[in-house]
Design an enzyme around this catalytic site. Sequence first.
Site, PDB file in Angstrom:
ATOM      1  N   GLU B 283       0.834  -1.205   0.000  1.00  0.00           N
ATOM      2  CA  GLU B 283       0.000   0.000   0.000  1.00  0.00           C
ATOM      3  C   GLU B 283       0.872   1.259   0.000  1.00  0.00           C
ATOM      4  OE1 GLU B 283      -3.767  -0.565   2.011  1.00  0.00           O
ATOM      5  OE2 GLU B 283      -3.479   1.366   2.972  1.00  0.00           O
ATOM      6  N   GLU B 286       1.960   1.680  -3.402  1.00  0.00           N
ATOM      7  CA  GLU B 286       0.829   2.157  -4.206  1.00  0.00           C
ATOM      8  C   GLU B 286       0.631   3.661  -4.009  1.00  0.00           C
ATOM      9  OE1 GLU B 286      -2.879   0.286  -3.265  1.00  0.00           O
ATOM     10  OE2 GLU B 286      -3.943   1.231  -4.918  1.00  0.00           O
ATOM     11  N   CYS B 310      -8.259  -2.030   4.527  1.00  0.00           N
ATOM     12  CA  CYS B 310      -8.100  -3.154   5.455  1.00  0.00           C
ATOM     13  C   CYS B 310      -9.392  -3.564   6.131  1.00  0.00           C
ATOM     14  CB  CYS B 310      -7.107  -2.803   6.553  1.00  0.00           C
ATOM     15  SG  CYS B 310      -5.548  -2.269   5.914  1.00  0.00           S
ATOM     16  N   SER B 330      -7.458   1.706  -2.016  1.00  0.00           N
ATOM     17  CA  SER B 330      -6.266   0.945  -2.334  1.00  0.00           C
ATOM     18  C   SER B 330      -6.708  -0.404  -2.898  1.00  0.00           C
ATOM     19  CB  SER B 330      -5.443   0.734  -1.064  1.00  0.00           C
ATOM     20  OG  SER B 330      -4.521  -0.306  -1.274  1.00  0.00           O
ATOM     21  N   LYS B 369     -15.063  -9.748   8.526  1.00  0.00           N
ATOM     22  CA  LYS B 369     -14.046 -10.608   7.908  1.00  0.00           C
ATOM     23  C   LYS B 369     -14.668 -11.917   7.419  1.00  0.00           C
ATOM     24  CE  LYS B 369     -10.280  -8.132   8.538  1.00  0.00           C
ATOM     25  NZ  LYS B 369      -9.593  -7.578   7.354  1.00  0.00           N
ATOM     26  N   GLU B 372     -15.963 -11.006   4.196  1.00  0.00           N
ATOM     27  CA  GLU B 372     -14.862 -10.756   3.268  1.00  0.00           C
ATOM     28  C   GLU B 372     -14.290 -12.075   2.730  1.00  0.00           C
ATOM     29  OE1 GLU B 372     -11.142  -9.377   4.949  1.00  0.00           O
ATOM     30  OE2 GLU B 372     -10.872  -7.951   3.316  1.00  0.00           O
ATOM     31  N   GLU B 377     -14.180 -12.729  -5.005  1.00  0.00           N
ATOM     32  CA  GLU B 377     -12.831 -12.362  -5.472  1.00  0.00           C
ATOM     33  C   GLU B 377     -11.740 -13.085  -4.695  1.00  0.00           C
ATOM     34  OE1 GLU B 377     -15.681 -10.275  -4.954  1.00  0.00           O
ATOM     35  OE2 GLU B 377     -14.523  -8.621  -4.128  1.00  0.00           O
ATOM     36  N   CYS B 526      -9.852  -1.804  14.944  1.00  0.00           N
ATOM     37  CA  CYS B 526     -10.166  -3.230  15.111  1.00  0.00           C
ATOM     38  C   CYS B 526     -10.286  -3.631  16.573  1.00  0.00           C
ATOM     39  CB  CYS B 526      -9.092  -4.076  14.452  1.00  0.00           C
ATOM     40  SG  CYS B 526      -8.875  -3.673  12.718  1.00  0.00           S
TER      41      CYS B 526
END
Lengths: 394, 596
Positions: B283, B286, B310, B330, B369, B372, B377, B526
Amino acid sequence: MTPGYDLKRVDFIFQTESDWKEILQKSLSRPPAELINELISSELKGRGGAGFPTGLKWKLAADELSPIKYIICNADEGEPGTFKDREILSKVPMKVLTAMAVCGFVIGSLEAYIYLRGEYFFLKPALNKAIQEFQATCHDLNFDFRIKLFMGAGAYICGEETALFESMEGKRGEPRNKPPYPTSFGYLGKPTVINNVETLAHTYTIFKYGAKRFYDLGVQYSRGSKLFSVSGDSPKPGIYELELGMSLLDFVHDFGDGDTKAVQVGGASGFLVPQKRFAETTIGFQGKLTGISLPTGGSMMLFNSSRSMYNVLDNYLEFFREESCGQCTPCRVGCQQLLNGIKAVKRGEKTGQYLDKLLRLTETMQYTAKCGLGQSVANSFSSIVENFREEMIY
Amino acid sequence: MTTKIKIIINDKQIEVAEGSSIVDAAVCAGVIIPTLCFHKDLCVAGNCRVCVVEIAGQKRLSAACATPCEEGMEILTNSLKVRNARKQIIELLLSEHNADCTLCYKNGNCELQKLASDYKIMTQDFIQLAPLRKYQIDHYSPSMIKDDSKCIRCQRCVRTCAEIQGVSALTAAYKGDRMKIATFFEKPMNDVVCTNCGQCINHCPTGALVERNYIEEVWDALANKDKFVIVQTAPAVRVGLGEELGFEPGTRVTGKMVAALKRLGFDAVMDTDFSADLTIMEEGSELLMRLKKVLVDHDPNVKLPLATSCSPAWIKYIEHMYPDYLDHLSTCKSPQQMFGALVKTYYAKHFNLNPENIVSVSIMPCTAKKFEANRPEMHDSGYRDVDYVLTTRELAIMIKQAGIDFLKLDDRSFDQIMGASTGAGVIFGATGGVMEAALRTAYELVTGREVPFENLNIMPVRGMEGVREASILIENPLPDWSFLEGVELKCAVAHGLVNAKSLMDSIVSGESQYHFIEIMACPGGCLGGGGQPIPTNPEIRRKRALAIYAEDQGMPLRKSHQNPEILKIYSEFLTEPLSEVSHHLLHTHYTPRERF
């Protein structure tokens, strides 16, 4: 007719409204403090049912420093058995509008709303027309007072003043915690005077004739006259303006069908008075005169001996179970327990003693519910169960 | 100065600040008033009525949470009248509640159950209402389960979703006896704007909202001798797990957690902090690449600010709420998914394992999560990259089931080759941590010098303010980065989606010009995640944050680019940040979604 029968008809509210411009002009030329004093000395109390002194309400709002204040006419007339506000708004809307403008002048507000019950949609065109005419006159008087109509959507709870604000703000119609009270934190968080339609109409009378004419009617603690919506087992149902402080016995003599078993005073959230207590019951606000004095939003439902009081209570409870906003525990769950409870007793699944548990429950609801809805379910429940216990069981 | 007023609570006179609620005042008097709908994170609702108290001179009882103290007020919190009413209210709640406590996931951590126990509700005289309704459990979401039969309508979830997250996926619907907490048109939770953040779960007093648990699936995998079960643990888990197992909030239990996981039978225990460091490499690169494309090439297709990616609940939020701004995200996967993709490729190759036999488990402070890992993907390894996601709470349950005496465990270390990490990886667990870690690496990459903050601690991005800003002036960069000379790198950090909304709105309106923004969906980052131990409140989150920063401070290496295993993976497998392999395994794309 019994000796001493004396039920006084009054004719203020539906008297002509053609002089509204004159009353408006006259009131706007008086000092606001004088108008408040006029109201305070009239001892007018709110006619929606709760009976808060109207003059004091206006004074509290007038004393607030906020540059923005609101006036709301509560026309969300939803109490079962009440239909007087509809009549006022159809017959003498100018009186209500004038009273709102005078209130605006007194408390320093230029923005007012009428919160109209969803079911009264048919009144909308005529009311809007009246508002247009009224605003034009205000404009001519250099008083830029604006009144808007806000349509309710059919929830009983939105007649509760803070739920009404929430509804107007586009939120779910749920009562707020009090304090703060509307006069300091109302619609959009601004000081707000919210009055019942009839209350406003009475202020018109007071501004027109002076406080004394109004004060001279009625009895101590309950001054003036009041509209009553008479329904049920009566040969002449309708709307009547009567002096406060009357005995229920006199009322029944005039309006009953000769076989009146009980009268529900104040709608589903009011009290049921059985025949044996008619004589000791007077219709008015707090302060006991002889026997019990019952406040009322004006609903008088008469029941004769053909009526089952179990069915009456069942009907009320079904209404409350559905119309509770569902927010607070005592009201949401309490109403379900009361309804299911009397059904279970009737079916013999619970013993008669279960009614005592339910009576204790209504006491808890009265003490702990968030708003007037949950608090007042106890009124009809306890007065019906206590007086007609055998009808509940057998 | 706040004015002090005198009040009396149960015969004890105390002074409190004017305007304090009776609940708060009672604490000063050493009195605990039971509450249910009240929560320190949320506005006052005053709707459960459990906290009613008696005020002298008043016939009705008042809700202590919603009533401000007034001078001279005399309050009774335990009078006969109060007790009778309170007990009856608890009975009412129980009559409406599906009180199958022994069959409930929240058995043992339920506020209603505790009240029933405290007040010894031994009989149920009222008619049971729950069986009269046709409740349907919503288990469509990969992250959570919503069971209306357990709901007590306190509306904490509604307030959480609105006030903390600004999402309002859950709202009150209908009225009276039919009143319930519902989604838009009562669609299933996986089909609405819900971000899966799990904050509603953290704030639910009962078992009406719980995570979808995968405990049995993981036990099955552990018992299967043909499977090689790998586990990764997120940074925030090590500062939360202890709370479930007998430690005070803010206790770091990293070594004990690793030991417990090994005892549970995981074949390899590794650290998401490793892939957090990897995220920084990707990142950070990036960010620098985007800066170059914007500042030097003036490429109109490259968007700034770059937003971190994230937090999967933040990702779903922006997909719903700002679908036109997905180019700002990102392309880096979250550390969990980077790890997952590498486990079944790099790790498998290194240890000569058949990826088909690898079961990849992650322990996360997060319910999003779970969603996710389930995204289409996330299969770049050729398999599902992360097979099972467990929350901190689920791990605690497994440790308890296994009969492990957690307090007595000796510390163990993470396994190699994806177990080493730096302090920069650890602070991913706190709001502002990704930003701080990225700045530590990017600044050094550009200038060859350490970030100009004492001890590498970039204090402006730390803390619990909803939105925080920081800027770093770049001077004397290395020759490759000369275009950044004199550039003031502007950054912003937001946590809690309601704050993300205000930050995004300021970007959309053009009012704010940032280069880099970090957004974490949960309050505190988190460490306050939807999968963390219950209860949560500002004080607990503050303690967890202190633990995170203490963990960072105690690490020998505190910059991601120093992590030896990171250097190793680039030399052996990925070649360099943003390489083709990286792009294939570590980067992803996003999906615009409807706004309801």
